[in-house]
Write a protein that holds these residues in place. Sequence first.
Motif, PDB file in Angstrom:
ATOM      1  N   TYR A 150     -30.699 -50.864  48.141  1.00 31.31           N
ATOM      2  CA  TYR A 150     -29.433 -51.464  47.662  1.00 31.31           C
ATOM      3  C   TYR A 150     -29.861 -52.931  47.185  1.00 31.31           C
ATOM      4  N   ARG A 155     -28.670 -56.055  43.998  1.00 38.34           N
ATOM      5  CA  ARG A 155     -27.722 -56.764  43.110  1.00 38.34           C
ATOM      6  C   ARG A 155     -27.972 -56.481  41.542  1.00 38.34           C
ATOM      7  N   SER A 156     -27.169 -56.185  40.794  1.00 39.40           N
ATOM      8  CA  SER A 156     -27.912 -55.822  39.428  1.00 39.40           C
ATOM      9  C   SER A 156     -28.508 -57.142  38.713  1.00 39.40           C
ATOM     10  N   ASN A 157     -28.346 -58.036  39.020  1.00 37.12           N
ATOM     11  CA  ASN A 157     -28.622 -59.480  38.323  1.00 37.12           C
ATOM     12  C   ASN A 157     -29.807 -60.123  39.110  1.00 37.12           C
ATOM     13  N   ASP A 158     -30.114 -59.431  40.137  1.00 39.56           N
ATOM     14  CA  ASP A 158     -31.212 -59.766  40.923  1.00 39.56           C
ATOM     15  C   ASP A 158     -32.470 -59.373  40.406  1.00 39.56           C
ATOM     16  N   SER A 159     -33.473 -59.948  39.422  1.00 42.04           N
ATOM     17  CA  SER A 159     -34.421 -59.222  38.766  1.00 42.04           C
ATOM     18  C   SER A 159     -35.468 -59.214  39.774  1.00 42.04           C
ATOM     19  N   ASN A 212     -35.061 -56.026  42.065  1.00 46.84           N
ATOM     20  CA  ASN A 212     -35.073 -54.795  41.101  1.00 46.84           C
ATOM     21  C   ASN A 212     -36.356 -54.478  40.965  1.00 46.84           C
ATOM     22  N   THR A 246     -27.268 -50.281  42.874  1.00 48.90           N
ATOM     23  CA  THR A 246     -26.744 -51.749  42.651  1.00 48.90           C
ATOM     24  C   THR A 246     -25.087 -52.047  43.457  1.00 48.90           C
ATOM     25  N   THR A 247     -25.217 -53.281  43.958  1.00 50.14           N
ATOM     26  CA  THR A 247     -23.768 -53.466  44.571  1.00 50.14           C
ATOM     27  C   THR A 247     -22.722 -53.525  43.618  1.00 50.14           C
ATOM     28  N   ASP A 248     -22.950 -53.462  42.389  1.00 57.05           N
ATOM     29  CA  ASP A 248     -21.612 -53.262  41.590  1.00 57.05           C
ATOM     30  C   ASP A 248     -20.855 -51.933  41.774  1.00 57.05           C
ATOM     31  N   SER A 249     -21.704 -50.937  42.058  1.00 56.56           N
ATOM     32  CA  SER A 249     -20.830 -49.504  42.433  1.00 56.56           C
ATOM     33  C   SER A 249     -20.610 -49.471  44.055  1.00 56.56           C
ATOM     34  N   ASP A 262     -24.734 -59.238  48.694  1.00 52.65           N
ATOM     35  CA  ASP A 262     -23.857 -59.899  47.673  1.00 52.65           C
ATOM     36  C   ASP A 262     -23.753 -61.265  48.087  1.00 52.65           C
TER      37      ASP A 262
END
Length: 338
Positions: free
Chosen positions: A248, A250-254, A257, A280-283, A290
């Motif tokens: 898991y 964050r989507s903006n954590d390059s 990822n 991702t923590t978006d979903s 976060d």
Amino acid sequence: MVENNSQPLKQRPRKKKRRLRKPIRIFLWCVGIGTTLSLGNYVVKAFTTQDPANLVAALVTNQNDHSQANEQQTNGFIQDPQTTDSNSSLVDDSKNGSTTDSSNENSDDSNTITKNDSTKDHSSLQVENESEKITEPIATILVDAGHGGIDPGMTVFDEVGQPVWMEKNINLNAALKFKEAMAWINPDIRVLLTRDGDFATTGDQYENYSEVTELTNRTNMVSAYGANYYLSLHCNSGGSSQSGVELYVRSNDSFSNTLAQNVFQAFEAIGWSDRQSVITTDSHPLHVVDLAGVPSMLVEMGYMTDPEDLAQLVDDQQLTTLMEQLAAAYSEMILSSK
């Protein structure tokens, strides 16, 4: 008949010896005996009260003193007893044949340090050199062993309802192994733990325990300890058909990822699991990911509800290998980002 007219010779009367009166003779005799006894008693007492060992030691010391005196005379000098203490501080340097006064040398050093702080003795320089060798870590990872204390996490029970495996214990074991692995893979990366035992980080138990407070306290440790990365270790649970590793981020954590892909490759290399997914923590929002404020990742190492995953998680050697791969992936990623 011849008449003998010779007259008989007259003998000279003997002179009578003048003898002292008897009382005086007795007195003098007593005085003489008393004096002799007193003198003999003094001599006997002097020798009997002295320890024979001390007498022997005194004789040996006296002999040594004479031999030392003779040796000094042979060397051309006799040491003055009054200057023995001062001369005892002299140290003969056999390497260069010079003689230095150690007491004066020490006093000179102390005066130099007092007058000029920039001049230090050898011990101070050694401490400074050792401190210079201690370098700051290139990065700090805060590793969070999920659950703990009153919160056991996922628990596997036996047929009679007794707990056999608790997630909190597996998570803690993994966190400790990760720290140990990083220490020899890359000691320039510092690893800190939110907990190193079976307890809640807030210290709250039972009626005072709050999951939100506990999670907030763990993420607050990131800034408190100056951590650059946050890693949360957990075990998963689900249906009988679910297994594998889930990450898991964050989507903006390059950073995280990219790291996730490297972690999957490392796990595949040891045959840990063939089911992998990045979420991702978006979903699926997660408090510790976060709100950490730094590149963060939560690793679900496997499903405790799956027999194969559980067997790997509770195998000490396999868990050690898994944490070595995870630490190596972090080290490579951190070094490449510098």
